[in-house]
Design a protein around this motif. Structure first.
Motif, PDB file in Angstrom:
ATOM      1  N   ARG A  28       0.828  -1.210   0.000  1.00 36.75           N
ATOM      2  CA  ARG A  28       0.000   0.000   0.000  1.00 36.75           C
ATOM      3  C   ARG A  28       0.860   1.256   0.000  1.00 36.75           C
ATOM      4  N   ARG A  29       1.878   1.280   0.835  1.00 41.00           N
ATOM      5  CA  ARG A  29       2.714   2.477   0.939  1.00 41.00           C
ATOM      6  C   ARG A  29       3.547   2.705  -0.319  1.00 41.00           C
ATOM      7  N   SER A  30       3.937   1.646  -0.982  1.00 38.30           N
ATOM      8  CA  SER A  30       4.730   1.782  -2.202  1.00 38.30           C
ATOM      9  C   SER A  30       3.868   1.804  -3.456  1.00 38.30           C
ATOM     10  N   GLU A  31       2.545   1.712  -3.267  1.00 38.66           N
ATOM     11  CA  GLU A  31       1.568   1.768  -4.365  1.00 38.66           C
ATOM     12  C   GLU A  31       1.836   0.678  -5.402  1.00 38.66           C
ATOM     13  N   LEU A  32       2.055  -0.529  -4.902  1.00 41.95           N
ATOM     14  CA  LEU A  32       2.319  -1.674  -5.756  1.00 41.95           C
ATOM     15  C   LEU A  32       1.311  -2.779  -5.482  1.00 41.95           C
ATOM     16  N   HIS A  33       1.115  -3.654  -6.458  1.00 39.29           N
ATOM     17  CA  HIS A  33       0.319  -4.852  -6.247  1.00 39.29           C
ATOM     18  C   HIS A  33       1.049  -5.721  -5.227  1.00 39.29           C
ATOM     19  N   VAL A  34       0.303  -6.462  -4.415  1.00 43.94           N
ATOM     20  CA  VAL A  34       0.899  -7.287  -3.371  1.00 43.94           C
ATOM     21  C   VAL A  34       1.899  -8.287  -3.956  1.00 43.94           C
ATOM     22  N   ALA A  35       1.545  -8.888  -5.086  1.00 36.82           N
ATOM     23  CA  ALA A  35       2.441  -9.875  -5.696  1.00 36.82           C
ATOM     24  C   ALA A  35       3.751  -9.230  -6.147  1.00 36.82           C
ATOM     25  N   THR A  36       3.664  -7.999  -6.681  1.00 39.50           N
ATOM     26  CA  THR A  36       4.868  -7.289  -7.112  1.00 39.50           C
ATOM     27  C   THR A  36       5.741  -6.940  -5.911  1.00 39.50           C
ATOM     28  N   ALA A  37       5.099  -6.459  -4.848  1.00 39.20           N
ATOM     29  CA  ALA A  37       5.852  -6.133  -3.633  1.00 39.20           C
ATOM     30  C   ALA A  37       6.540  -7.369  -3.069  1.00 39.20           C
ATOM     31  N   GLN A  38       5.865  -8.520  -3.115  1.00 42.69           N
ATOM     32  CA  GLN A  38       6.451  -9.754  -2.597  1.00 42.69           C
ATOM     33  C   GLN A  38       7.682 -10.165  -3.403  1.00 42.69           C
ATOM     34  N   ARG A  39       7.594 -10.053  -4.747  1.00 40.31           N
ATOM     35  CA  ARG A  39       8.738 -10.418  -5.585  1.00 40.31           C
ATOM     36  C   ARG A  39       9.937  -9.526  -5.276  1.00 40.31           C
ATOM     37  N   ILE A  40       9.678  -8.233  -5.117  1.00 38.69           N
ATOM     38  CA  ILE A  40      10.772  -7.297  -4.816  1.00 38.69           C
ATOM     39  C   ILE A  40      11.367  -7.597  -3.446  1.00 38.69           C
ATOM     40  N   LEU A  41      10.527  -7.859  -2.469  1.00 38.43           N
ATOM     41  CA  LEU A  41      11.024  -8.175  -1.131  1.00 38.43           C
ATOM     42  C   LEU A  41      11.883  -9.433  -1.137  1.00 38.43           C
ATOM     43  N   ASN A  42      11.506 -10.405  -1.935  1.00 41.66           N
ATOM     44  CA  ASN A  42      12.305 -11.633  -2.010  1.00 41.66           C
ATOM     45  C   ASN A  42      13.719 -11.336  -2.502  1.00 41.66           C
ATOM     46  N   VAL A  43      13.828 -10.444  -3.507  1.00 43.30           N
ATOM     47  CA  VAL A  43      15.149 -10.063  -4.020  1.00 43.30           C
ATOM     48  C   VAL A  43      15.922  -9.284  -2.963  1.00 43.30           C
ATOM     49  N   LEU A  44      15.252  -8.341  -2.298  1.00 41.91           N
ATOM     50  CA  LEU A  44      15.918  -7.550  -1.265  1.00 41.91           C
ATOM     51  C   LEU A  44      16.400  -8.418  -0.117  1.00 41.91           C
ATOM     52  N   ILE A  45      15.635  -9.432   0.239  1.00 43.17           N
ATOM     53  CA  ILE A  45      16.045 -10.359   1.296  1.00 43.17           C
ATOM     54  C   ILE A  45      17.280 -11.137   0.862  1.00 43.17           C
ATOM     55  N   ASP A  46      17.275 -11.612  -0.387  1.00 47.62           N
ATOM     56  CA  ASP A  46      18.432 -12.355  -0.898  1.00 47.62           C
ATOM     57  C   ASP A  46      19.701 -11.514  -0.868  1.00 47.62           C
ATOM     58  N   ARG A  47      19.559 -10.210  -1.126  1.00 42.75           N
ATOM     59  CA  ARG A  47      20.726  -9.314  -1.173  1.00 42.75           C
ATOM     60  C   ARG A  47      21.047  -8.681   0.182  1.00 42.75           C
ATOM     61  N   GLY A  48      20.236  -8.970   1.200  1.00 39.89           N
ATOM     62  CA  GLY A  48      20.508  -8.448   2.535  1.00 39.89           C
ATOM     63  C   GLY A  48      19.948  -7.073   2.814  1.00 39.89           C
ATOM     64  N   TYR A  49      19.130  -6.549   1.903  1.00 42.40           N
ATOM     65  CA  TYR A  49      18.565  -5.218   2.098  1.00 42.40           C
ATOM     66  C   TYR A  49      17.218  -5.257   2.819  1.00 42.40           C
ATOM     67  N   ALA A  50      16.698  -6.435   3.065  1.00 43.44           N
ATOM     68  CA  ALA A  50      15.461  -6.599   3.827  1.00 43.44           C
ATOM     69  C   ALA A  50      15.564  -7.887   4.630  1.00 43.44           C
TER      70      ALA A  50
END
Length: 249
Positions: free
Chosen positions: A35-57
């Motif tokens: 909601r805060r990033s104005e993205l679809h939930v599925a899109t936000a989840q994909r991005i978070l998965n990448v950020l977690i892999d890289r250590g940014y989340a």
């Protein structure tokens, strides 16, 4: 079939999610991040998965938080950034001369980020960690906001006003525009109980030609910085800001 997002758009979305995590003061659930990033939930989840892999989340039980790689990036900036290196001895001298806590901020979008801090003789009762993100319309942020391009400034003022300072003072768009114009005219801003009660801050932009490199500020308990001392301290702050600007390559 949906058109795949362009690489640039994907990068923008990733930074939108990372910015949400940086601004959060508590773990956020996936739906709130979307909601805060104005993205679809599925899109936000994909991005978070990448950020977690890289250590940014990092995913914790209550939700998602910024990861340790963000600290490493901030450290790299502090080590390599010429402004903070040049400013540190000036901050130390300013803190010794005024007795106030001296700080250095740079603008990031429509916020300011603390990149250096030297305690005064009487340390403030609160501690701002390096990397803290604060608004432009309060305190030392006004020395940065005053130099925004006109259209950007008008849009920003309209987006944050009206608001109420911690002192209870109500600020309209007209009030804020007037303060920012005086900041520009005088070369410094004075802030009285704007973000923290009974704290006075005096700040000045660090400018080289038409470029604003950052903002320098001193702050302390209002009782230690009476109105009669404002002219002397504001002169010291402006001189220190000019000294930093002159030493930057």
């Amino acid at each position: 079939m949906a058109t795949p997002a362009s690489p640039m758009r994907s990068v923008d979305r990733a930074f939108d999610v990372l910015s949400v995590l940086e601004d959060a003061r508590r773990p956020l659930r996936l739906s709130e991040i979307a909601r805060r990033s104005e993205l679809h939930v599925a899109t936000a989840q994909r991005i978070l998965n990448v950020l977690i892999d890289r250590g940014y989340a990092v995913k914790e039980e209550p939700g998602y938080v910024a990861g340790p790689a963000s600290v490493a990036t901030a450290h790299a900036f502090l080590v390599n950034n010429r402004l903070s290196q040049v400013a540190l001895p000036v901050l130390q001298e300013l803190a010794a001369t005024t007795g106030m806590t001296s700080t250095l901020y740079v603008r990031v979008g429509l916020s300011r980020v603390l990149i250096a801090r030297v305690e005064g003789l009487n340390p403030l009762r609160y501690q701002l960690p390096i990397g803290e993100k604060l608004p432009l319309h309060l305190g030392a942020g006004k020395s940065l906001a005053a130099w925004l391009p006109e259209e950007e400034l008008d849009a920003y003022v309209d987006s944050v006003t009206p608001f109420t300072r911690i002192s209870g003072e109500r600020v309209s768009a007209e009030d804020l525009r007037g303060e920012l114009q005086r900041t520009k005219d005088n070369g410094h801003a004075v802030s009285l109980s704007e973000r923290v009660l009974d704290v006075t801050a005096i700040s000045a932009a660090i400018r080289r030609d038409e470029q604003v490199l950052g903002a320098l500020s001193v702050a302390g308990p209002s009782g230690d910085l009476p109105t009669a001392d404002h002219p002397r301290v504001s002169t010291e702050v402006r001189r220190a800001a000019d000294a930093i600007a002159a030493r930057c390559p």
